[in-house]
Write a protein that holds these residues in place. Structure first.
Motif, PDB file in Angstrom:
ATOM      1  N   TRP A 222      35.012 -23.849  -1.651  1.00 57.04           N
ATOM      2  CA  TRP A 222      34.038 -23.118  -2.464  1.00 57.04           C
ATOM      3  C   TRP A 222      32.778 -22.784  -1.677  1.00 57.04           C
ATOM      4  O   TRP A 222      32.116 -21.775  -1.939  1.00 57.04           O
ATOM      5  N   THR A 223      32.452 -23.598  -0.679  1.00 60.01           N
ATOM      6  CA  THR A 223      31.251 -23.341   0.118  1.00 60.01           C
ATOM      7  C   THR A 223      31.403 -22.126   1.022  1.00 60.01           C
ATOM      8  O   THR A 223      30.414 -21.635   1.579  1.00 60.01           O
ATOM      9  N   GLU A 224      32.625 -21.613   1.196  1.00 56.98           N
ATOM     10  CA  GLU A 224      32.855 -20.446   2.030  1.00 56.98           C
ATOM     11  C   GLU A 224      32.671 -19.139   1.265  1.00 56.98           C
ATOM     12  O   GLU A 224      32.616 -18.063   1.885  1.00 56.98           O
ATOM     13  N   LEU A 225      32.596 -19.193  -0.053  1.00 55.75           N
ATOM     14  CA  LEU A 225      32.562 -17.978  -0.859  1.00 55.75           C
ATOM     15  C   LEU A 225      31.271 -17.200  -0.620  1.00 55.75           C
ATOM     16  O   LEU A 225      30.183 -17.790  -0.564  1.00 55.75           O
ATOM     17  N   PRO A 226      31.350 -15.876  -0.485  1.00 55.23           N
ATOM     18  CA  PRO A 226      30.152 -15.076  -0.219  1.00 55.23           C
ATOM     19  C   PRO A 226      29.050 -15.254  -1.267  1.00 55.23           C
ATOM     20  O   PRO A 226      27.866 -15.315  -0.919  1.00 55.23           O
ATOM     21  N   ALA A 227      29.423 -15.331  -2.538  1.00 56.62           N
ATOM     22  CA  ALA A 227      28.409 -15.473  -3.582  1.00 56.62           C
ATOM     23  C   ALA A 227      27.677 -16.802  -3.453  1.00 56.62           C
ATOM     24  O   ALA A 227      26.455 -16.884  -3.651  1.00 56.62           O
ATOM     25  N   VAL A 228      28.411 -17.868  -3.134  1.00 57.67           N
ATOM     26  CA  VAL A 228      27.787 -19.177  -2.974  1.00 57.67           C
ATOM     27  C   VAL A 228      26.861 -19.167  -1.764  1.00 57.67           C
ATOM     28  O   VAL A 228      25.742 -19.716  -1.801  1.00 57.67           O
ATOM     29  N   ARG A 229      27.290 -18.523  -0.688  1.00 60.24           N
ATOM     30  CA  ARG A 229      26.434 -18.428   0.491  1.00 60.24           C
ATOM     31  C   ARG A 229      25.195 -17.585   0.204  1.00 60.24           C
ATOM     32  O   ARG A 229      24.106 -17.843   0.738  1.00 60.24           O
ATOM     33  N   ALA A 230      25.333 -16.575  -0.661  1.00 61.66           N
ATOM     34  CA  ALA A 230      24.178 -15.761  -1.035  1.00 61.66           C
ATOM     35  C   ALA A 230      23.151 -16.608  -1.779  1.00 61.66           C
ATOM     36  O   ALA A 230      21.935 -16.489  -1.543  1.00 61.66           O
ATOM     37  N   TRP A 231      23.635 -17.479  -2.687  1.00 60.77           N
ATOM     38  CA  TRP A 231      22.724 -18.393  -3.381  1.00 60.77           C
ATOM     39  C   TRP A 231      22.031 -19.335  -2.386  1.00 60.77           C
ATOM     40  O   TRP A 231      20.825 -19.556  -2.460  1.00 60.77           O
ATOM     41  N   ARG A 232      22.829 -19.870  -1.464  1.00 65.96           N
ATOM     42  CA  ARG A 232      22.271 -20.785  -0.468  1.00 65.96           C
ATOM     43  C   ARG A 232      21.185 -20.091   0.344  1.00 65.96           C
ATOM     44  O   ARG A 232      20.077 -20.634   0.542  1.00 65.96           O
ATOM     45  N   ASP A 233      21.474 -18.891   0.824  1.00 65.11           N
ATOM     46  CA  ASP A 233      20.506 -18.160   1.637  1.00 65.11           C
ATOM     47  C   ASP A 233      19.234 -17.854   0.849  1.00 65.11           C
ATOM     48  O   ASP A 233      18.120 -17.900   1.402  1.00 65.11           O
ATOM     49  N   PHE A 234      19.390 -17.565  -0.424  1.00 63.38           N
ATOM     50  CA  PHE A 234      18.230 -17.260  -1.274  1.00 63.38           C
ATOM     51  C   PHE A 234      17.306 -18.485  -1.368  1.00 63.38           C
ATOM     52  O   PHE A 234      16.080 -18.370  -1.212  1.00 63.38           O
ATOM     53  N   PHE A 235      17.887 -19.659  -1.632  1.00 60.19           N
ATOM     54  CA  PHE A 235      17.072 -20.861  -1.782  1.00 60.19           C
ATOM     55  C   PHE A 235      16.461 -21.292  -0.447  1.00 60.19           C
ATOM     56  O   PHE A 235      15.340 -21.796  -0.413  1.00 60.19           O
ATOM     57  N   VAL A 236      17.212 -21.123   0.619  1.00 62.39           N
ATOM     58  CA  VAL A 236      16.653 -21.450   1.936  1.00 62.39           C
ATOM     59  C   VAL A 236      15.461 -20.561   2.254  1.00 62.39           C
ATOM     60  O   VAL A 236      14.435 -21.023   2.757  1.00 62.39           O
ATOM     61  N   ALA A 237      15.578 -19.280   1.918  1.00 61.57           N
ATOM     62  CA  ALA A 237      14.497 -18.335   2.190  1.00 61.57           C
ATOM     63  C   ALA A 237      13.241 -18.636   1.377  1.00 61.57           C
ATOM     64  O   ALA A 237      12.121 -18.305   1.781  1.00 61.57           O
ATOM     65  N   HIS A 238      13.425 -19.269   0.225  1.00 62.45           N
ATOM     66  CA  HIS A 238      12.289 -19.565  -0.661  1.00 62.45           C
ATOM     67  C   HIS A 238      11.929 -21.043  -0.652  1.00 62.45           C
ATOM     68  O   HIS A 238      11.157 -21.507  -1.526  1.00 62.45           O
ATOM     69  N   ALA A 239      12.453 -21.784   0.296  1.00 60.84           N
ATOM     70  CA  ALA A 239      12.115 -23.206   0.377  1.00 60.84           C
ATOM     71  C   ALA A 239      10.672 -23.370   0.799  1.00 60.84           C
ATOM     72  O   ALA A 239      10.125 -22.585   1.584  1.00 60.84           O
ATOM     73  N   ASP A 240      10.006 -24.423   0.284  1.00 59.30           N
ATOM     74  CA  ASP A 240       8.612 -24.681   0.655  1.00 59.30           C
ATOM     75  C   ASP A 240       8.537 -25.171   2.102  1.00 59.30           C
ATOM     76  O   ASP A 240       9.399 -25.904   2.563  1.00 59.30           O
TER      77      ASP A 240
END
Length: 240
Positions: A222-240
């Motif tokens: 499940w961690t390979e799915l593009p949508a899941v990676r998109a969520w991950r990238d979004f949170f990483v980009a907005h991490a404090d």
């Protein structure tokens, strides 16, 4: 798993139709649906007590029914409360005017009327409502009601096809549903085929994930799915 138009819902409907699963609502299908169905086959390792498909429409219809029931209860409760208030005012007015209350102890109706009068005078409207109409019903959120629907429909020993069950559910509720599905599979001999975008459902223990966006479709983590990676990238980009 798959994006819009990938065929997730179609696959669930094909499986449901082939195994004659119970369903609450009708589904849209083209003229080629049954021609395609003739080319399909299924093998089940064991007999299930029931097979059912649960769609977003089913959950939505249940939410609407519960809302109508709650609204009807509130209207009935309001009318009863108004009636009790009018009676209480009348009894007080009679008391102020010095009108006594006569009781014929040989007449059961007269005794019952006297008891009702006493109850109205000594109890609050909310207490009278509980006494007459049962517990005071409280409105639930859509998410709480949806969880109730799933826990009511999913019983031991069943095969369940779930079409995007995360709809109407906040992240915490999606995790609650995922835990319920895991427990139902582990302890109550249920099997689930789920079409979903939810990472909480995709990450369930022992789930086998098929990516319908891949060509050809394949099983993957499940961690390979593009949508899941998109969520991950979004949170990483907005991490404090």
């Amino acid at each position: 798993y798959g994006g819009n138009g990938s065929g997730k819902t179609t696959i669930l409907n094909i499986i449901a139709e082939y195994i004659k699963a119970m369903r609450h609502s009708a589904f849209n299908k083209s003229g080629l649906f049954y021609d395609y169905l003739k080319h399909c086959n299924v093998e089940t390792g064991e007999q299930y007590r029931k097979a059912m498909i649960i769609t977003s429409d089913d959950v939505f219809e249940f939410l609407q029914r519960q809302r109508r029931k709650f609204e009807a209860f509130n209207q009935q409760r309001s009318r009863f409360s108004d009636e009790m208030s009018r009676r209480r005012a009348t009894y007080r007015e009679e008391a102020e005017l010095g009108k006594g209350v006569s009781v014929d102890f040989d007449d059961p109706d007269s005794i019952e009327s006297f008891h009702k009068r006493c109850d109205i005078m000594k109890r609050s409207n909310s207490q009278l409502i509980v006494q007459k109409m049962g517990i005071d019903q409280k409105g639930q959120s859509n998410g709480e009601t949806a969880i109730d629907f799933f826990t009511d429909q999913i019983t031991p020993g069943g095969l369940y096809l779930l079409d995007e069950p995360e709809n109407s559910l906040a992240p915490q509720r999606q995790q609650e549903l995922a835990h319920f599905i895991e427990d139902s599979a582990r302890f109550y001999n249920c099997q689930f085929v789920i079409a979903t975008h939810s990472p909480f459902l995709l990450a369930m223990a022992c789930a086998k994930v098929y990516d319908l966006d891949a060509d050809p479709a394949r099983a993957c983590r499940w961690t390979e799915l593009p949508a899941v990676r998109a969520w991950r990238d979004f949170f990483v980009a907005h991490a404090d």
